[in-house]
Design a protein around this motif. Structure first.
Motif, short mmCIF file in Angstrom:
data_model
loop_
_atom_site.label_atom_id
_atom_site.label_comp_id
_atom_site.label_asym_id
_atom_site.label_seq_id
_atom_site.Cartn_x
_atom_site.Cartn_y
_atom_site.Cartn_z
N VAL A 128 -12.05 2.29 5.69
CA VAL A 128 -12.89 2.83 6.45
C VAL A 128 -14.17 3.99 6.63
O VAL A 128 -12.73 4.75 5.64
CB VAL A 128 -11.65 2.65 7.68
N GLN A 129 -15.30 3.59 6.47
CA GLN A 129 -16.20 4.25 6.10
C GLN A 129 -15.44 6.16 6.49
O GLN A 129 -16.08 7.39 5.97
CB GLN A 129 -17.86 4.34 6.04
N GLU A 130 -15.05 6.16 8.25
CA GLU A 130 -15.22 7.29 8.21
C GLU A 130 -13.66 8.29 8.05
O GLU A 130 -12.97 9.48 8.55
CB GLU A 130 -15.10 7.59 9.84
N SER A 131 -12.72 7.18 7.59
CA SER A 131 -11.44 7.86 6.87
C SER A 131 -11.80 8.55 5.76
O SER A 131 -12.81 8.59 5.30
CB SER A 131 -10.48 7.01 6.61
N PRO A 132 -11.05 10.29 5.51
CA PRO A 132 -11.48 10.74 4.85
C PRO A 132 -10.66 10.14 3.55
O PRO A 132 -10.36 11.39 2.11
CB PRO A 132 -10.20 11.97 5.68
N VAL A 133 -8.96 9.50 4.15
CA VAL A 133 -8.65 8.90 2.61
C VAL A 133 -8.31 7.85 2.77
O VAL A 133 -7.50 7.44 3.47
CB VAL A 133 -7.22 10.35 2.69
N LYS A 134 -8.91 7.24 1.38
CA LYS A 134 -8.64 6.22 1.38
C LYS A 134 -7.86 5.33 0.24
O LYS A 134 -8.60 5.11 -1.13
CB LYS A 134 -10.34 5.47 1.44
N ILE A 135 -7.03 3.96 0.46
CA ILE A 135 -6.04 4.03 -0.55
C ILE A 135 -6.38 2.12 -1.10
O ILE A 135 -6.48 1.41 0.22
CB ILE A 135 -5.16 4.09 0.12
N GLY A 136 -6.62 1.71 -2.30
CA GLY A 136 -7.16 0.37 -1.60
C GLY A 136 -5.81 -0.57 -2.33
O GLY A 136 -5.03 0.38 -3.58
N MET A 137 -5.43 -1.26 -2.15
CA MET A 137 -3.80 -1.64 -1.97
C MET A 137 -3.95 -3.27 -2.63
O MET A 137 -4.58 -3.95 -1.91
CB MET A 137 -3.40 -1.87 -0.90
N LYS A 138 -2.62 -3.42 -3.33
CA LYS A 138 -2.76 -4.58 -3.87
C LYS A 138 -1.06 -5.47 -3.45
O LYS A 138 -0.58 -4.99 -3.40
CB LYS A 138 -2.81 -5.27 -4.73
N HIS A 139 -1.38 -6.69 -2.33
CA HIS A 139 0.72 -6.66 -2.23
C HIS A 139 0.82 -7.62 -2.78
O HIS A 139 0.69 -8.00 -4.22
CB HIS A 139 -0.23 -8.36 -1.09
N GLN A 140 2.49 -7.03 -2.96
CA GLN A 140 3.49 -7.63 -3.61
C GLN A 140 4.65 -8.45 -3.50
O GLN A 140 4.88 -8.93 -4.19
CB GLN A 140 3.84 -6.15 -4.86
N GLU A 141 4.83 -7.80 -2.31
CA GLU A 141 6.57 -8.91 -2.08
C GLU A 141 6.17 -8.13 -1.26
O GLU A 141 6.04 -7.23 -0.23
CB GLU A 141 7.17 -8.41 -2.51
N SER A 142 6.69 -9.39 0.64
CA SER A 142 6.48 -9.23 1.96
C SER A 142 8.10 -9.20 1.82
O SER A 142 9.03 -10.43 1.14
CB SER A 142 6.38 -10.02 2.01
N ILE A 143 9.50 -9.15 2.21
CA ILE A 143 10.81 -8.97 2.67
C ILE A 143 10.58 -9.01 4.32
O ILE A 143 10.49 -8.33 4.49
CB ILE A 143 11.29 -7.66 2.67
N PRO A 144 11.58 -9.87 4.53
CA PRO A 144 11.91 -10.22 5.72
C PRO A 144 13.20 -9.43 6.53
O PRO A 144 14.04 -9.24 5.38
CB PRO A 144 13.06 -12.01 6.08
N LEU A 145 12.68 -8.68 7.81
CA LEU A 145 13.82 -7.29 8.55
C LEU A 145 14.62 -8.84 9.52
O LEU A 145 13.87 -9.29 9.87
CB LEU A 145 13.36 -6.65 8.71
N PRO A 146 15.80 -7.77 9.46
CA PRO A 146 16.46 -8.49 10.74
C PRO A 146 16.68 -9.16 12.18
O PRO A 146 16.57 -9.55 12.52
CB PRO A 146 17.87 -7.58 10.65
N ASN A 147 15.35 -8.22 12.33
CA ASN A 147 14.26 -7.63 13.53
C ASN A 147 13.76 -8.95 14.00
O ASN A 147 12.61 -8.85 14.71
CB ASN A 147 13.98 -6.91 14.51
N GLY A 148 12.93 -10.03 12.84
CA GLY A 148 11.36 -10.74 12.49
C GLY A 148 10.63 -9.82 12.14
O GLY A 148 9.03 -10.71 11.87
N CYS A 149 10.48 -8.58 12.12
CA CYS A 149 9.16 -7.73 11.26
C CYS A 149 9.39 -7.86 9.81
O CYS A 149 10.64 -8.92 9.23
CB CYS A 149 9.50 -6.54 11.08
N ILE A 150 8.27 -7.98 9.36
CA ILE A 150 7.96 -7.99 7.41
C ILE A 150 7.83 -6.68 6.98
O ILE A 150 6.91 -5.85 7.83
CB ILE A 150 7.19 -8.95 7.34
N PHE A 151 8.44 -6.28 5.99
CA PHE A 151 8.32 -5.02 5.84
C PHE A 151 7.45 -5.56 4.16
O PHE A 151 7.78 -6.38 3.09
CB PHE A 151 9.89 -4.29 4.85
N VAL A 152 6.30 -5.43 4.30
CA VAL A 152 5.01 -5.54 3.11
C VAL A 152 4.79 -3.79 2.23
O VAL A 152 4.58 -3.26 2.03
CB VAL A 152 3.59 -4.67 3.63
N ILE A 153 5.04 -4.80 0.75
CA ILE A 153 4.92 -3.72 0.35
C ILE A 153 3.68 -3.96 -1.43
O ILE A 153 3.39 -4.72 -1.48
CB ILE A 153 6.23 -4.11 -0.78
#
Length: 209
Positions: A128-153
């Motif tokens: 996002v050009q407007e953002s003062p701090v920009k972080i490029g990420m590479k997906h490593q793992e996704s962990i299902p949580l008990p409430n149906g959400c997903i923890f993305v690492i």
């Protein structure tokens, strides 16, 4: 006020939603941006980004349950493996907030909210050009949580920011770029530095009165 679990469950739905979403305090405000293999850009606001480790550098965030009508962010991450995390400052809070709208699949929040995608150093996903701090990420793992959400690492692949917002210790000075935090789902607060303390060792604990 004292509320038992039973009383919480009996609260008005909207009141309960707002209460439980805000009792954790101020959360980080970030835009997570992705791009599909067909080059459809997507950006959405998240308040769940957390630090996981420094060596290797890892961050995580929580993705809501993927229903029968999935949003673009998570499918794009799974499809391409890349995404960006972008800090929000007070100059574009409103635009950032409205990226939470449920647009039609393939419709870009960048275009609708008049945010500018930016491609840096050949990284696949847009920043996002407007953002003062920009972080490029590479997906490593996704962990299902008990409430149906997903923890993305993800692993931190690249960081873009101005030199003046980081101090000699390597810490970001959030107030220098008017960084914001989120309380609940839709209330934003400015961030001001109050104090900085040394790494805590037992023999250095003050005698508190």
């Amino acid at each position: 006020m004292r509320l038992s679990k039973k009383e919480i469950e009996q609260l008005d739905r909207k009141f309960r939603l707002n209460l439980i979403n805000s009792i954790s305090g101020i959360k980080p405000a970030n835009l997570i941006a992705t791009k599909s293999r067909e080059n459809h850009e997507n950006v959405a606001i998240f308040s769940s980004v957390v630090h996981l480790g420094s060596s290797p550098a890892q961050l995580g965030f929580i993705m809501r349950p993927q229903t029968e009508i999935p949003r673009d962010t998570y499918p794009n991450i799974l499809e391409t493996g890349y995404y960006t995390i972008n800090h929000i400052s007070d100059s574009f809070i409103e635009k950032a907030h409205f990226t939470s709208a449920k647009l039609k699949k393939g419709e870009s929040e960048f275009e609708r909210m008049k945010l500018e995608p930016e491609y840096l150093a050949g990284f696949f996903a847009p920043f996002v050009q407007e953002s003062p701090v920009k972080i490029g990420m590479k997906h490593q793992e996704s962990i299902p949580l008990p409430n149906g959400c997903i923890f993305v690492i993800g692993s931190v692949e690249v960081i873009h920011m101005a030199d003046h917002i980081i101090n000699e210790l390597g810490q970001l000075e959030l107030q220098t770029y008017s960084g914001v935090g989120i309380s609940g789902l839709n209330t934003y607060y400015g961030l001001n530095k109050l104090a900085s303390f040394p790494y805590v060792r037992e023999d250095q604990i003050p005698d508190f009165e």
